[in-house]
Design a protein around this motif. Structure first.
Motif, PDB file in Angstrom:
ATOM      1  N   GLY A   1      -8.795  74.002  36.777  1.00 31.28           N
ATOM      2  CA  GLY A   1      -8.400  75.068  35.853  1.00 31.28           C
ATOM      3  C   GLY A   1      -7.647  76.179  36.552  1.00 31.28           C
ATOM      4  O   GLY A   1      -6.680  76.733  36.026  1.00 31.28           O
ATOM      5  N   PHE A   2      -8.070  76.491  37.775  1.00 23.83           N
ATOM      6  CA  PHE A   2      -7.424  77.528  38.586  1.00 23.83           C
ATOM      7  C   PHE A   2      -5.980  77.145  38.883  1.00 23.83           C
ATOM      8  O   PHE A   2      -5.041  77.913  38.607  1.00 23.83           O
ATOM      9  N   LYS A   3      -5.773  75.952  39.436  1.00 20.80           N
ATOM     10  CA  LYS A   3      -4.428  75.522  39.822  1.00 20.80           C
ATOM     11  C   LYS A   3      -3.528  75.333  38.606  1.00 20.80           C
ATOM     12  O   LYS A   3      -2.350  75.725  38.622  1.00 20.80           O
ATOM     13  N   ASP A   4      -4.071  74.730  37.543  1.00 15.69           N
ATOM     14  CA  ASP A   4      -3.261  74.501  36.335  1.00 15.69           C
ATOM     15  C   ASP A   4      -2.813  75.820  35.716  1.00 15.69           C
ATOM     16  O   ASP A   4      -1.656  75.951  35.280  1.00 15.69           O
ATOM     17  N   SER A   5      -3.713  76.782  35.680  1.00 17.55           N
ATOM     18  CA  SER A   5      -3.374  78.085  35.085  1.00 17.55           C
ATOM     19  C   SER A   5      -2.327  78.809  35.927  1.00 17.55           C
ATOM     20  O   SER A   5      -1.399  79.431  35.387  1.00 17.55           O
ATOM     21  N   LEU A   6      -2.462  78.734  37.239  1.00 19.25           N
ATOM     22  CA  LEU A   6      -1.474  79.378  38.110  1.00 19.25           C
ATOM     23  C   LEU A   6      -0.108  78.709  37.988  1.00 19.25           C
ATOM     24  O   LEU A   6       0.927  79.379  38.095  1.00 19.25           O
ATOM     25  N   ALA A   7      -0.100  77.410  37.756  1.00 16.36           N
ATOM     26  CA  ALA A   7       1.180  76.721  37.566  1.00 16.36           C
ATOM     27  C   ALA A   7       1.879  77.209  36.296  1.00 16.36           C
ATOM     28  O   ALA A   7       3.099  77.410  36.281  1.00 16.36           O
ATOM     29  N   VAL A   8       1.097  77.433  35.235  1.00 12.49           N
ATOM     30  CA  VAL A   8       1.666  77.986  33.998  1.00 12.49           C
ATOM     31  C   VAL A   8       2.164  79.400  34.253  1.00 12.49           C
ATOM     32  O   VAL A   8       3.254  79.792  33.799  1.00 12.49           O
ATOM     33  N   GLU A   9       1.377  80.172  34.999  1.00  7.55           N
ATOM     34  CA  GLU A   9       1.786  81.544  35.326  1.00  7.55           C
ATOM     35  C   GLU A   9       3.097  81.551  36.099  1.00  7.55           C
ATOM     36  O   GLU A   9       4.017  82.328  35.786  1.00  7.55           O
ATOM     37  N   GLU A  10       3.206  80.701  37.089  1.00  3.80           N
ATOM     38  CA  GLU A  10       4.413  80.667  37.909  1.00  3.80           C
ATOM     39  C   GLU A  10       5.639  80.346  37.056  1.00  3.80           C
ATOM     40  O   GLU A  10       6.701  80.966  37.201  1.00  3.80           O
ATOM     41  N   LYS A  11       5.506  79.407  36.151  1.00  8.00           N
ATOM     42  CA  LYS A  11       6.624  79.032  35.284  1.00  8.00           C
ATOM     43  C   LYS A  11       7.028  80.196  34.387  1.00  8.00           C
ATOM     44  O   LYS A  11       8.222  80.487  34.210  1.00  8.00           O
ATOM     45  N   ALA A  12       6.034  80.889  33.825  1.00 12.90           N
ATOM     46  CA  ALA A  12       6.319  82.035  32.953  1.00 12.90           C
ATOM     47  C   ALA A  12       6.997  83.157  33.733  1.00 12.90           C
ATOM     48  O   ALA A  12       7.952  83.782  33.253  1.00 12.90           O
ATOM     49  N   LEU A  13       6.516  83.413  34.947  1.00 16.22           N
ATOM     50  CA  LEU A  13       7.088  84.495  35.750  1.00 16.22           C
ATOM     51  C   LEU A  13       8.501  84.173  36.221  1.00 16.22           C
ATOM     52  O   LEU A  13       9.348  85.062  36.300  1.00 16.22           O
ATOM     53  N   ASN A  14       8.751  82.919  36.527  1.00 15.31           N
ATOM     54  CA  ASN A  14      10.115  82.530  36.891  1.00 15.31           C
ATOM     55  C   ASN A  14      11.079  82.771  35.729  1.00 15.31           C
ATOM     56  O   ASN A  14      12.211  83.212  35.925  1.00 15.31           O
TER      57      ASN A  14
END
Length: 464
Positions: free
Chosen positions: A265-278
């Protein structure tokens, strides 16, 4: 009336702009955006009061002045030397004393005028009563949202998160806040920064249970991204939301205590965050807040240091006073993560020495030492830490640099004096004691303890 050629062209250009519907922030200057924000705040405060509020000649003058000042404060259009809080407080009190029972005026009264000697429960009772009245009024949803949010914040401040707390009332406050925020997001006239401010505050009061977090966050993501898809702050907000979710999954404990599902859940959520921030950065590569968040992503996703440094540089290039970026980098360099004690100290000293950086950035060196201090388990090492000459040299260099530029920051003066006490630097403490405001005597244990300390410092002058 005949239109001139110029007016016809203007009308046509406005029609074309209206049809293509680019976001206001794309086509308006910063000054125009600020004016639009002021106009919107005046509409949802002063105009709503005049149309829907408890308006009477006996108190309309001070009520309107308070609401107008608050609108200017929200929009950032008040003069820098204008005592906005005092103006609001004085006029709210005058309106209430004259008999005004308007819920928006009462809300400002609670925030700016109500005596701080009241108990937390008294503030909660005041917010709760006002929330009921404002929810039953025709004021704009954004105004109802903030009173519900403040009521919930006061509820948790008063009662905490204990198991014996009846959260029925608090849950209703949050449910109201969610409903009003969704309504605000569906109003496309809402200025982008008002959208950001409201959503940002909302995110940081959401519960630490992942299912409950989704229950409160998911209903706002839809209208946020549907109605503001080209606004970089919309994607920044999504990034922040998924960052919070990531840490709910992981928890704050040691890595070996995190479950397999927690890590996923930690890694998946951060991956979504990274995409949104990019996406946010692509829309606006000048917003340091986006880069700030990316530094945290670099930590969570175990990015190499050069990736963290890339986002740190982007943040500082856009805002040389970006304390948040510096604190995020310090966290990355923490000995518990990807750095060492020496890395933390080297960076902290750079924050003092780099004359291109300002604001509270020099105080990062103090933060670094506070982190190191908390690493010690042995009480003797802790008790002597601040008295070490190398530590005091760093602490004093950070505060001297900061206070040179901000000599009237009473809070930091008090903190500096507190560190001087811990370091037993009596001469420096004697210099600082006359500058410590009574508002900060609590840092020293109260007024009596502060006076005792002042006497001790005087007696021990020149000992160090």
């Amino acid at each position: 009336m005949k239109l001139t050629a110029t007016r016809i062209l203007l009308a046509l250009s406005l029609f074309i702009i209206g049809c293509s519907k680019p976001h206001p922030s794309v086509r308006l200057s910063p000054e125009a955006l600020q004016q639009a924000r002021l106009d919107w705040n005046l509409k949802t405060l002063v105009t709503d009061y005049q149309k829907f509020g408890n308006s009477r000649a006996a108190w309309d003058g001070p009520a309107t002045r308070a609401l107008t000042e608050f609108a200017q404060m929200r929009a950032g259009t008040a003069d820098s030397d204008e005592p906005g809080s005092e103006i609001i407080s004085t006029n709210c009190s005058a309106a209430i004393d004259a008999g005004c029972k308007d819920p928006m005026v009462r809300y400002l009264y609670i925030k700016f005028s109500m005596s701080q000697t009241n108990s937390p429960q008294a503030f909660l009772d005041a917010f709760t009563d006002d929330q009921d009245d404002l929810q039953n009024s025709d004021y704009s949803p954004i105004r109802k949202f903030y009173v519900s949010l403040r009521s919930f914040q006061q509820f948790t401040y008063t009662h905490g998160y204990g198991k014996n707390v009846d959260y029925t009332v608090g849950i209703q406050m949050m449910n109201d806040a969610r409903t009003d925020l969704v309504a605000t997001l569906n109003d496309k006239t809402t200025p982008p920064e008002e959208v950001y401010d409201a959503c940002n505050e909302y995110l940081y009061v959401l519960p630490g249970d992942i299912q409950q977090f989704h229950n409160y966050y998911d209903p706002i993501e839809g209208p946020l991204l549907a109605n503001w898809p080209d606004e970089p702050t919309s994607w920044l907000l999504k990034g922040k939301a998924f960052d919070l979710m990531a840490w709910i999954y992981r928890g704050q404990g040691a890595a070996d205590l995190v479950s397999k599902d927690g890590w996923k859940g930690f890694k998946d959520s951060l991956a979504v965050e990274e995409k949104a921030l990019n996406r946010a950065w692509k829309l606006n590569p000048t917003d340091a807040r986006i880069a700030d968040q990316m530094i945290g992503v670099a930590l969570g996703l175990e990015k190499a240091r050069d990736q963290m440094e890339l986002w740190f540089k982007r943040a500082m290039d856009n805002d040389p006073n970006d304390y948040t970026a510096c604190k995020s980098k310090l966290n990355y360099l923490d000995a518990h993560w990807y750095g060492s004690v020496q890395d933390m100290l080297d960076f902290g000293r750079e924050c003092v020495q780099n004359t291109n950086w300002g604001g509270t950035v020099p105080l990062i060196l103090v933060d670094a030492h506070y982190r190191i201090y908390n690493m010690f388990i042995d009480p003797s090492e802790r008790s002597n830490y601040w008295q070490r000459p190398d530590v005091w040299a760093d602490v004093s260099s950070a505060y001297e640099r900061y206070l040179h530029d901000h000599p009237d920051d009473l809070q930091q003066i008090a903190y500096y004096a507190n560190y001087a006490d811990d370091a037993q630097q009596w001469n420096k403490l004697n210099q600082l004691i006359p500058k410590v405001s009574p508002n900060y005597y609590s840092l020293f244990g109260g007024a009596d303890e502060f006076q005792r300390l002042a006497q001790v410092a005087k007696e021990r002058a020149d000992q160090r």
